[in-house]
Design a protein around this motif. Structure first.
Motif, PDB file in Angstrom:
ATOM      1  N   GLY A  38       0.827  -1.190   0.000  1.00  0.00           N
ATOM      2  CA  GLY A  38       0.000   0.000   0.000  1.00  0.00           C
ATOM      3  C   GLY A  38       0.866   1.246   0.000  1.00  0.00           C
ATOM      4  N   CYS A  39       0.238   2.365  -0.303  1.00  0.00           N
ATOM      5  CA  CYS A  39       0.956   3.637  -0.374  1.00  0.00           C
ATOM      6  C   CYS A  39       0.310   4.652   0.544  1.00  0.00           C
ATOM      7  CB  CYS A  39       0.946   4.193  -1.793  1.00  0.00           C
ATOM      8  SG  CYS A  39       1.773   3.160  -3.002  1.00  0.00           S
ATOM      9  N   CYS A  44       5.511   3.930  -0.659  1.00  0.00           N
ATOM     10  CA  CYS A  44       4.781   2.675  -0.879  1.00  0.00           C
ATOM     11  C   CYS A  44       5.558   1.546  -0.206  1.00  0.00           C
ATOM     12  CB  CYS A  44       4.635   2.374  -2.367  1.00  0.00           C
ATOM     13  SG  CYS A  44       3.615   3.569  -3.244  1.00  0.00           S
ATOM     14  N   GLU A  46       5.743  -2.711   0.464  1.00  0.00           N
ATOM     15  CA  GLU A  46       5.325  -4.065   0.092  1.00  0.00           C
ATOM     16  C   GLU A  46       5.945  -5.040   1.079  1.00  0.00           C
ATOM     17  OE1 GLU A  46       5.805  -7.385  -3.458  1.00  0.00           O
ATOM     18  OE2 GLU A  46       6.580  -5.379  -3.752  1.00  0.00           O
ATOM     19  N   ALA A  62       5.921   6.439  -4.614  1.00  0.00           N
ATOM     20  CA  ALA A  62       4.615   6.251  -5.247  1.00  0.00           C
ATOM     21  C   ALA A  62       4.755   6.464  -6.749  1.00  0.00           C
ATOM     22  CB  ALA A  62       3.603   7.232  -4.661  1.00  0.00           C
ATOM     23  N   ALA A 127       3.385   4.761   4.938  1.00  0.00           N
ATOM     24  CA  ALA A 127       2.550   3.600   4.639  1.00  0.00           C
ATOM     25  C   ALA A 127       2.794   2.558   5.717  1.00  0.00           C
ATOM     26  CB  ALA A 127       2.886   3.035   3.266  1.00  0.00           C
TER      27      ALA A 127
END
Length: 133
Positions: A38-39, A44, A46, A62, A127
């Motif tokens: 998600g950002c 962002c 992961e 992003a 994030a």
């Protein structure tokens, strides 16, 4: 005799309904997995892994963003800070974790912009991920 047949049918219907409800709940419950991303702003995050096992964390800017600065990763037993550099689409900062975490562990990534002298100017995104079963 008729009462026994009615009770038997009622009991069988109740059991079938219970089995159906359990099957429906099982089919709609989210799978346990650490894979998520998600950002927030220009950061962002992961998370790669399975269940509560976290293999690797990767931070990227992003899509379409670019800045001069660094990323910071943190969570219980997890600390990481990237180099200060020009970040753009395709840049990435990864940290290998390689161990399990507690249920509902919160892992976050923050992006920090620097000015031309290298001093921290401002936060540009955050994030966070909740790793859970």
């Amino acid at each position: 005799m008729k009462r026994i047949a009615v009770r038997t049918r009622w009991a069988l219907r109740a059991v079938a309904a219970a089995v159906g409800a359990v099957a429906l709940f099982t089919a709609t419950a989210p799978p346990a997995s650490a894979n998520w991303g998600g950002c927030g702003g220009q950061a962002c995050l992961e998370v790669e892994g399975s269940g509560l096992y976290v293999a690797r964390l990767t931070v990227t800017p992003a899509p379409g963003s670019h800045f001069y600065g660094h990323f910071r990763l943190y969570g219980p037993g997890i600390k990481g800070q990237s180099a200060v550099m020009n970040w753009h689409t395709g840049s990435r900062y990864s940290v290998g974790v390689g161990h399990g975490v507690n249920n509902h562990t919160k892992i976050c990534a923050e992006g920090w912009e620097h000015d031309a002298s290298g001093a921290v100017k401002r936060a540009i995104g955050r994030a966070c991920v909740d790793v859970h079963m």
